[in-house]
Scaffold this motif. Sequence first.
Motif, short mmCIF file in Angstrom:
data_model
loop_
_atom_site.label_atom_id
_atom_site.label_comp_id
_atom_site.label_asym_id
_atom_site.label_seq_id
_atom_site.Cartn_x
_atom_site.Cartn_y
_atom_site.Cartn_z
N GLY A 4 -10.34 50.63 23.37
CA GLY A 4 -11.17 50.10 24.46
C GLY A 4 -10.33 49.79 25.67
O GLY A 4 -10.70 50.12 26.80
N ARG A 5 -9.22 49.14 25.44
CA ARG A 5 -8.36 48.78 26.58
C ARG A 5 -7.76 50.03 27.19
O ARG A 5 -7.59 50.12 28.39
CB ARG A 5 -7.25 47.86 26.09
CG ARG A 5 -7.68 46.42 26.21
CD ARG A 5 -6.60 45.50 25.71
NE ARG A 5 -6.91 45.06 24.37
CZ ARG A 5 -5.99 44.62 23.54
NH1 ARG A 5 -4.77 44.57 23.91
NH2 ARG A 5 -6.32 44.21 22.37
N ARG A 6 -7.48 50.99 26.36
CA ARG A 6 -6.89 52.22 26.87
C ARG A 6 -7.92 52.93 27.77
O ARG A 6 -7.59 53.42 28.83
CB ARG A 6 -6.50 53.14 25.72
CG ARG A 6 -5.77 54.36 26.19
CD ARG A 6 -4.87 54.89 25.08
NE ARG A 6 -5.65 55.47 24.02
CZ ARG A 6 -5.65 56.78 23.74
NH1 ARG A 6 -4.90 57.59 24.43
NH2 ARG A 6 -6.36 57.26 22.77
N GLN A 7 -9.17 52.93 27.32
CA GLN A 7 -10.21 53.59 28.11
C GLN A 7 -10.32 52.94 29.47
O GLN A 7 -10.35 53.59 30.50
CB GLN A 7 -11.55 53.49 27.37
CG GLN A 7 -12.69 54.11 28.17
CD GLN A 7 -13.96 54.26 27.35
OE1 GLN A 7 -14.13 53.62 26.32
NE2 GLN A 7 -14.85 55.10 27.81
N ARG A 8 -10.36 51.61 29.47
CA ARG A 8 -10.49 50.91 30.74
C ARG A 8 -9.28 51.20 31.63
O ARG A 8 -9.40 51.44 32.82
CB ARG A 8 -10.59 49.42 30.50
CG ARG A 8 -10.67 48.66 31.80
CD ARG A 8 -11.10 47.22 31.59
NE ARG A 8 -11.04 46.52 32.87
CZ ARG A 8 -11.68 45.40 33.14
NH1 ARG A 8 -12.44 44.86 32.21
NH2 ARG A 8 -11.59 44.83 34.30
N GLY A 9 -8.12 51.19 31.02
CA GLY A 9 -6.90 51.45 31.80
C GLY A 9 -6.92 52.83 32.42
O GLY A 9 -6.56 53.00 33.59
N LEU A 10 -7.36 53.80 31.67
CA LEU A 10 -7.41 55.17 32.17
C LEU A 10 -8.38 55.26 33.34
O LEU A 10 -8.10 55.90 34.35
CB LEU A 10 -7.85 56.13 31.06
CG LEU A 10 -6.79 56.40 29.99
CD1 LEU A 10 -7.42 57.07 28.78
CD2 LEU A 10 -5.69 57.27 30.57
#
Length: 120
Positions: free
Chosen positions: A91-97
Amino acid sequence: MPRKPKAGAAARGAPERGPDEGWGRIYRVVAMIPAGRVATYGQIAALAGLPRQARQVGFALAALTGEPAVPWHRVINARGEISLGADTRSGRRQRGLLESEGVRFDANGRVSLAEFGWQQ
DNA sequence: ATTCTGACTTGGG
DNA sequence: CCCCAAGCCAGAA
């Protein structure tokens, strides 16, 4: 070359899953989402010719396990929020991307579909 | 073969 | 705003 055939196991009514069928179709549509834009699961399903299969889109993305060719992070739910928990690693990776592509999140952790939605 | 489980959406109360 | 029910498909046990 007597091949000890199996009576044509694949010759039966087996639907050969090609790149344009099933989840391949979904991946193809997701790959068309331009950077800096987001699309909803339902939207992807509709564009892929799979109306009412929004859920299936999510499952398809979950199944790809990290294929760099598919920008899965650009797919969010109809509420404009990431469907993966904000507390999960993915989830955090998606937001970061998304943020790295210029997509902004409000205090609620939601994205304005009117502003960043693809083809609205 | 059957059962369970998942990154969802929509409509109604 | 929240909660509930139905529609949908593929893969693993």
